[in-house]
Design a protein around this motif. Structure first.
Motif, PDB file in Angstrom:
ATOM      1  N   UNK A  62     -88.834 -37.502 -76.294  1.00  0.00           N
ATOM      2  CA  UNK A  62     -88.160 -38.746 -76.648  1.00  0.00           C
ATOM      3  C   UNK A  62     -86.738 -38.709 -76.089  1.00  0.00           C
ATOM      4  N   UNK A  63     -85.956 -39.734 -76.358  1.00  0.00           N
ATOM      5  CA  UNK A  63     -84.611 -39.776 -75.784  1.00  0.00           C
ATOM      6  C   UNK A  63     -83.730 -40.766 -76.540  1.00  0.00           C
ATOM      7  N   UNK A  93     -87.919 -33.291 -77.805  1.00  0.00           N
ATOM      8  CA  UNK A  93     -87.327 -32.865 -76.540  1.00  0.00           C
ATOM      9  C   UNK A  93     -86.913 -34.088 -75.722  1.00  0.00           C
ATOM     10  N   UNK A  94     -85.646 -34.115 -75.301  1.00  0.00           N
ATOM     11  CA  UNK A  94     -85.172 -35.154 -74.390  1.00  0.00           C
ATOM     12  C   UNK A  94     -85.412 -34.653 -72.963  1.00  0.00           C
ATOM     13  N   UNK A 136     -95.853 -34.667 -69.747  1.00  0.00           N
ATOM     14  CA  UNK A 136     -95.285 -35.846 -70.401  1.00  0.00           C
ATOM     15  C   UNK A 136     -94.856 -36.853 -69.339  1.00  0.00           C
ATOM     16  N   UNK A 137     -95.105 -38.122 -69.609  1.00  0.00           N
ATOM     17  CA  UNK A 137     -94.751 -39.180 -68.660  1.00  0.00           C
ATOM     18  C   UNK A 137     -93.905 -40.280 -69.279  1.00  0.00           C
ATOM     19  N   UNK A 138     -93.878 -40.344 -70.612  1.00  0.00           N
ATOM     20  CA  UNK A 138     -93.188 -41.437 -71.305  1.00  0.00           C
ATOM     21  C   UNK A 138     -92.288 -40.897 -72.407  1.00  0.00           C
ATOM     22  N   UNK A 139     -91.409 -41.763 -72.876  1.00  0.00           N
ATOM     23  CA  UNK A 139     -90.688 -41.493 -74.126  1.00  0.00           C
ATOM     24  C   UNK A 139     -90.933 -42.686 -75.044  1.00  0.00           C
ATOM     25  N   UNK A 140     -91.605 -42.445 -76.187  1.00  0.00           N
ATOM     26  CA  UNK A 140     -92.073 -41.148 -76.677  1.00  0.00           C
ATOM     27  C   UNK A 140     -93.474 -40.776 -76.157  1.00  0.00           C
ATOM     28  N   UNK A 141     -93.740 -39.469 -76.123  1.00  0.00           N
ATOM     29  CA  UNK A 141     -95.042 -38.919 -75.744  1.00  0.00           C
ATOM     30  C   UNK A 141     -95.253 -37.692 -76.621  1.00  0.00           C
ATOM     31  N   UNK A 192     -99.872 -43.104 -74.124  1.00  0.00           N
ATOM     32  CA  UNK A 192     -98.478 -43.138 -74.574  1.00  0.00           C
ATOM     33  C   UNK A 192     -97.806 -44.395 -74.038  1.00  0.00           C
ATOM     34  N   UNK A 193     -97.137 -45.118 -74.919  1.00  0.00           N
ATOM     35  CA  UNK A 193     -96.424 -46.341 -74.545  1.00  0.00           C
ATOM     36  C   UNK A 193     -94.929 -46.080 -74.644  1.00  0.00           C
ATOM     37  N   UNK A 194     -94.188 -46.283 -73.550  1.00  0.00           N
ATOM     38  CA  UNK A 194     -92.757 -46.051 -73.607  1.00  0.00           C
ATOM     39  C   UNK A 194     -92.110 -46.151 -72.245  1.00  0.00           C
ATOM     40  N   UNK A 195     -90.899 -45.641 -72.153  1.00  0.00           N
ATOM     41  CA  UNK A 195     -90.142 -45.662 -70.899  1.00  0.00           C
ATOM     42  C   UNK A 195     -90.536 -44.468 -70.030  1.00  0.00           C
ATOM     43  N   UNK A 196     -90.464 -44.643 -68.751  1.00  0.00           N
ATOM     44  CA  UNK A 196     -90.739 -43.532 -67.848  1.00  0.00           C
ATOM     45  C   UNK A 196     -89.628 -42.499 -67.936  1.00  0.00           C
ATOM     46  N   UNK A 197     -89.978 -41.256 -67.693  1.00  0.00           N
ATOM     47  CA  UNK A 197     -88.989 -40.173 -67.733  1.00  0.00           C
ATOM     48  C   UNK A 197     -88.110 -40.264 -66.500  1.00  0.00           C
ATOM     49  N   UNK A 198     -86.816 -40.118 -66.715  1.00  0.00           N
ATOM     50  CA  UNK A 198     -85.838 -40.305 -65.641  1.00  0.00           C
ATOM     51  C   UNK A 198     -85.510 -38.978 -64.950  1.00  0.00           C
ATOM     52  N   UNK A 199     -85.771 -38.947 -63.649  1.00  0.00           N
ATOM     53  CA  UNK A 199     -85.578 -37.737 -62.869  1.00  0.00           C
ATOM     54  C   UNK A 199     -85.074 -38.075 -61.486  1.00  0.00           C
ATOM     55  N   UNK A 200     -84.326 -37.167 -60.876  1.00  0.00           N
ATOM     56  CA  UNK A 200     -83.862 -37.384 -59.505  1.00  0.00           C
ATOM     57  C   UNK A 200     -84.980 -37.148 -58.496  1.00  0.00           C
ATOM     58  N   UNK A 201     -86.046 -36.489 -58.938  1.00  0.00           N
ATOM     59  CA  UNK A 201     -87.160 -36.158 -58.030  1.00  0.00           C
ATOM     60  C   UNK A 201     -87.943 -37.401 -57.659  1.00  0.00           C
TER      61      UNK A 201
END
Length: 201
Positions: A62-63, A93-94, A136-141, A192-201
């Protein structure tokens, strides 16, 4: 000349492959989850191995910033309170990179945890090493693990993002009840329904 070109292309391919990281395979039901050692908002390091008497673990990615995650904050807090006495430890975990999403910085995690009165460790996946291992792909997952860290359920907390009062199916709680009765959860996976995880990759 043609043979040299082919050889150079082959060498380039090998070099590229050697330096390209292979994404971990997302966990499936029955896999043994990796443990971790991550810093919480209280400045302490936490891992599952710390909880010797745990009957299981609720690992929630989550975040701070995600609207979906915010709608679940109180529910996650209630889960942590209600299930700790039953031996299930909730670890949040964020997974987001704070350089990509500044609202998810460690300092703002500390602030959010204080504002909301979080009763669970709120951990930062520094370097984003853990969430890819879990898939994990979403927040929350959510990932529900038994005491041996075997994955028993993956997916959403329940069937209503917008309103806790209008939830009809409590997927996670039903999964825990199944474990308590010596059964496998059904369903074992939900979306899982939520926002995508934010990464520079």
């Amino acid at each position: 000349m043609k043979k040299i070109s082919v050889l150079l292309l082959f060498v380039a391919f090998i070099v590229t492959a050697a330096f390209t990281s292979i994404a971990p395979t997302p966990y499936k039901i029955g896999d043994v989850a990796t443990d971790f050692k991550l810093k919480s908002v209280d400045g302490k390091m936490y891992s599952m191995s710390y909880y010797k008497k745990a009957k299981g673990f609720i690992v929630v990615f989550t975040c701070n910033h995600c609207p979906f995650a915010k709608k679940y904050e109180d529910r996650i807090n209630d889960l942590a309170k209600n299930y700790k006495s039953q031996g299930y430890i909730l670890l949040a975990i964020n997974p987001n990179d704070p350089e990509v999403e500044p609202d998810d910085s460690y300092e703002l995690m500390q602030q959010r945890a204080k504002e909301k009165g979080f009763v669970f460790p709120y951990l930062l996946d520094e370097g984003q090493k853990i969430y890819p291992q879990y898939g994990a792909t979403k927040t929350p997952h959510v990932f529900l693990l038994d005491k041996n860290r075997v994955v028993k359920y993956i997916g959403a907390i329940d069937d209503n993002v917008d309103s806790a009062a209008e939830v009809k199916v409590k997927y996670l709680e039903n999964a825990i009840a199944a474990l308590e009765n010596g059964k496998n959860p059904s369903p074992e996976m939900t979306k899982a329904i939520g926002c995508s995880i934010k990464s520079k990759k």
